[in-house]
Design a protein around this motif. Sequence first.
Motif, mmCIF file in Angstrom:
data_model
loop_
_atom_site.group_PDB
_atom_site.id
_atom_site.type_symbol
_atom_site.label_atom_id
_atom_site.label_comp_id
_atom_site.label_asym_id
_atom_site.label_seq_id
_atom_site.Cartn_x
_atom_site.Cartn_y
_atom_site.Cartn_z
ATOM 1 N N THR A 96 0.818 -1.208 0.000
ATOM 2 C CA THR A 96 0.000 0.000 0.000
ATOM 3 C C THR A 96 0.852 1.257 0.000
ATOM 4 N N SER A 97 1.877 1.301 0.858
ATOM 5 C CA SER A 97 2.726 2.496 0.930
ATOM 6 C C SER A 97 3.512 2.696 -0.357
ATOM 7 N N SER A 98 4.032 1.606 -0.940
ATOM 8 C CA SER A 98 4.778 1.714 -2.194
ATOM 9 C C SER A 98 3.884 2.200 -3.321
ATOM 10 N N ASN A 99 2.664 1.693 -3.378
ATOM 11 C CA ASN A 99 1.737 2.139 -4.404
ATOM 12 C C ASN A 99 1.390 3.608 -4.242
ATOM 13 N N LEU A 100 1.357 4.077 -3.019
ATOM 14 C CA LEU A 100 1.070 5.489 -2.786
ATOM 15 C C LEU A 100 2.189 6.358 -3.337
ATOM 16 N N PHE A 101 3.446 5.939 -3.144
ATOM 17 C CA PHE A 101 4.569 6.680 -3.715
ATOM 18 C C PHE A 101 4.541 6.627 -5.242
ATOM 19 N N ALA A 102 4.184 5.476 -5.805
ATOM 20 C CA ALA A 102 4.066 5.380 -7.258
ATOM 21 C C ALA A 102 2.973 6.303 -7.780
ATOM 22 N N MET A 103 1.897 6.418 -7.011
ATOM 23 C CA MET A 103 0.831 7.334 -7.402
ATOM 24 C C MET A 103 1.304 8.778 -7.337
ATOM 25 N N LEU A 104 2.207 9.072 -6.406
ATOM 26 C CA LEU A 104 2.792 10.404 -6.335
ATOM 27 C C LEU A 104 3.560 10.718 -7.622
ATOM 28 N N GLY A 105 4.322 9.745 -8.130
ATOM 29 C CA GLY A 105 5.003 9.940 -9.402
ATOM 30 C C GLY A 105 4.030 10.166 -10.541
ATOM 31 N N THR A 106 2.929 9.424 -10.535
ATOM 32 C CA THR A 106 1.902 9.619 -11.560
ATOM 33 C C THR A 106 1.329 11.026 -11.497
ATOM 34 N N THR A 165 -10.014 4.781 -15.443
ATOM 35 C CA THR A 165 -10.725 4.414 -14.219
ATOM 36 C C THR A 165 -11.967 3.592 -14.535
ATOM 37 N N ALA A 166 -12.712 4.021 -15.551
ATOM 38 C CA ALA A 166 -13.940 3.311 -15.902
ATOM 39 C C ALA A 166 -13.653 1.908 -16.442
ATOM 40 N N VAL A 167 -12.670 1.810 -17.332
ATOM 41 C CA VAL A 167 -12.354 0.506 -17.922
ATOM 42 C C VAL A 167 -11.786 -0.439 -16.874
ATOM 43 N N SER A 168 -10.990 0.090 -15.947
ATOM 44 C CA SER A 168 -10.437 -0.750 -14.889
ATOM 45 C C SER A 168 -11.538 -1.371 -14.045
ATOM 46 N N ALA A 169 -12.538 -0.564 -13.684
ATOM 47 C CA ALA A 169 -13.662 -1.094 -12.905
ATOM 48 C C ALA A 169 -14.527 -2.043 -13.730
ATOM 49 N N LEU A 170 -14.652 -1.739 -15.022
ATOM 50 C CA LEU A 170 -15.490 -2.567 -15.896
ATOM 51 C C LEU A 170 -14.920 -3.962 -16.078
ATOM 52 N N THR A 171 -13.596 -4.071 -16.147
ATOM 53 C CA THR A 171 -12.965 -5.360 -16.434
ATOM 54 C C THR A 171 -12.776 -6.218 -15.188
ATOM 55 N N HIS A 172 -13.081 -5.704 -14.010
ATOM 56 C CA HIS A 172 -12.956 -6.501 -12.787
ATOM 57 C C HIS A 172 -14.295 -7.162 -12.474
ATOM 58 N N PRO A 173 -14.280 -8.439 -12.086
ATOM 59 C CA PRO A 173 -15.540 -9.136 -11.816
ATOM 60 C C PRO A 173 -16.404 -8.463 -10.751
ATOM 61 N N LYS A 174 -15.767 -7.791 -9.791
ATOM 62 C CA LYS A 174 -16.515 -7.139 -8.724
ATOM 63 C C LYS A 174 -16.521 -5.620 -8.854
ATOM 64 N N GLY A 175 -16.087 -5.113 -10.014
ATOM 65 C CA GLY A 175 -16.122 -3.681 -10.247
ATOM 66 C C GLY A 175 -15.079 -2.886 -9.490
ATOM 67 N N LYS A 176 -13.972 -3.530 -9.097
ATOM 68 C CA LYS A 176 -12.923 -2.838 -8.360
ATOM 69 C C LYS A 176 -11.900 -2.242 -9.330
ATOM 70 N N ILE A 177 -11.227 -1.196 -8.875
ATOM 71 C CA ILE A 177 -10.265 -0.460 -9.706
ATOM 72 C C ILE A 177 -8.865 -0.984 -9.424
ATOM 73 N N ASN A 178 -8.110 -1.235 -10.481
ATOM 74 C CA ASN A 178 -6.735 -1.716 -10.373
ATOM 75 C C ASN A 178 -5.781 -0.523 -10.371
ATOM 76 N N MET A 179 -4.955 -0.415 -9.344
ATOM 77 C CA MET A 179 -4.052 0.721 -9.216
ATOM 78 C C MET A 179 -3.023 0.765 -10.346
ATOM 79 N N ILE A 180 -2.637 -0.389 -10.892
ATOM 80 C CA ILE A 180 -1.683 -0.408 -12.006
ATOM 81 C C ILE A 180 -2.243 0.339 -13.196
ATOM 82 N N HIS A 181 -3.533 0.189 -13.455
ATOM 83 C CA HIS A 181 -4.156 0.909 -14.566
ATOM 84 C C HIS A 181 -4.079 2.416 -14.338
#
Length: 433
Positions: A222-232, A272-288
């Motif tokens: 979680t913390s590493s992904n947060l730093f990656a999101m900072l770069g984004t 964001t929309a496509v990430s939720a659409l392609t997940h069976p439970k409608g969850k968003i993938n942080m990699i996307h």
Amino acid sequence: MGSKYPRSLRFCLPLGALLLQAAFIPLFYFIPYQASSSSSSLPSPSVDQVDNKFLEHYQVFQDLTLVAALGFGFLSSSLRRHGWSSVAFNLFMLALGVQGTILMNYFLYQYFQWNGESKDKTLVSRFQIATMSTVPLLISACAVLGRVNLVQLSAMVLIEAVTFSAVSAVSRKFFHVEKHICMMHGHVFGAYFGLLVAWCLSRSLPKEADKKAQTEKVQMATSSNLFAMLGTLFLWIFWPSFNSALLEAINDKKNAVFNTYYALAVSTVAATAVSALTHPKGKINMIHIHNAVLAGGVAVGTPCSLITHPWIAMVLGLTAGLISAAGAKCQPVCLSHVLPDPNPSGIHYTFGLPGLLGGVTYFLLRETTYRSSEFATGMVLEIGALSFAMAMGMVAGLLTGCLLIAKVWRAPHVAKYFDDQTFWEFPHLAVGY
């Protein structure tokens, strides 16, 4: 019992880095801070004009440095045990790549003597171009970080800096491509250069050993992904400055800034929309989110100054976002036998495919400005320049990858992939690491 982390950099890195820096210093003797005054009859600019121009260039240079150092540094730091190396190695490559690119560009400019190339380029302008030229190097590094040591990265940076500078010089001299377009072609060049290097590295190891070593380390925290999101976020905010940096006409700069923002906004929503659409439970993938939200800015980079209506930039951002999100979903399944697995940075669907989309869009928009007699020539030159950049990236990446698998580099063992303890001192851990 001794440490399992070999001291592969104990002598190779200090000796190589110091010798390389010592070789750079005397070469910078030939690069003055300001060129000698020209014999032109045009009046010299006033001191205020010079100061304002310097401040304008320096502000753009700061934005470009934030993109390269913070944006790309944190973008690839999502792995739980490879955060230090991702950020710090990115800074090392930026510092080395800017120096090498300034030298290459200066001597190539002197050799080719382009018509219309300013003879009184300030050092800040050279830094702008050099920093933008280093971005393809940082894109390529995203595909191999964690698999190579810093000595291998240094060799890769030098080879790619020389190659991309030569590609840009050839594109400008023979394909008559503007410097802005050359820099935008760098997305495609860097993406396919990095993919071919990573492909060579992955083919040099048993596939089972590679996957076993990466099973736990490529997981994201979680913390590493947060730093990656900072770069984004840094890339997202400053990408309009990146796309407009080398454009000179004020209208072109305005078009580039606005079109880049529109494309980024739409690609963010689409990802964001496509990430939720392609997940069976409608969850968003942080990699996307890390990657696909930037695809619109990459795709609009080449034609950004030609787009005169927001809807065109928005359509381009939507298309790039869909391509990038679909690539992030399908690549592990469809391309696992071709591309290295895993590829956390997603440079293929973040920079490669959107860069090609932008190149094709640029040609289609330029088509309307050609007279019938110029259409064939323009088509050959523009498509040829993009194809040349892509082909040279693949060829140079393949050759570089074959070079980096040599044992002389003392690469980290496959069991130490994506592990900061291989390269960094951890005082709180046991002695010997």
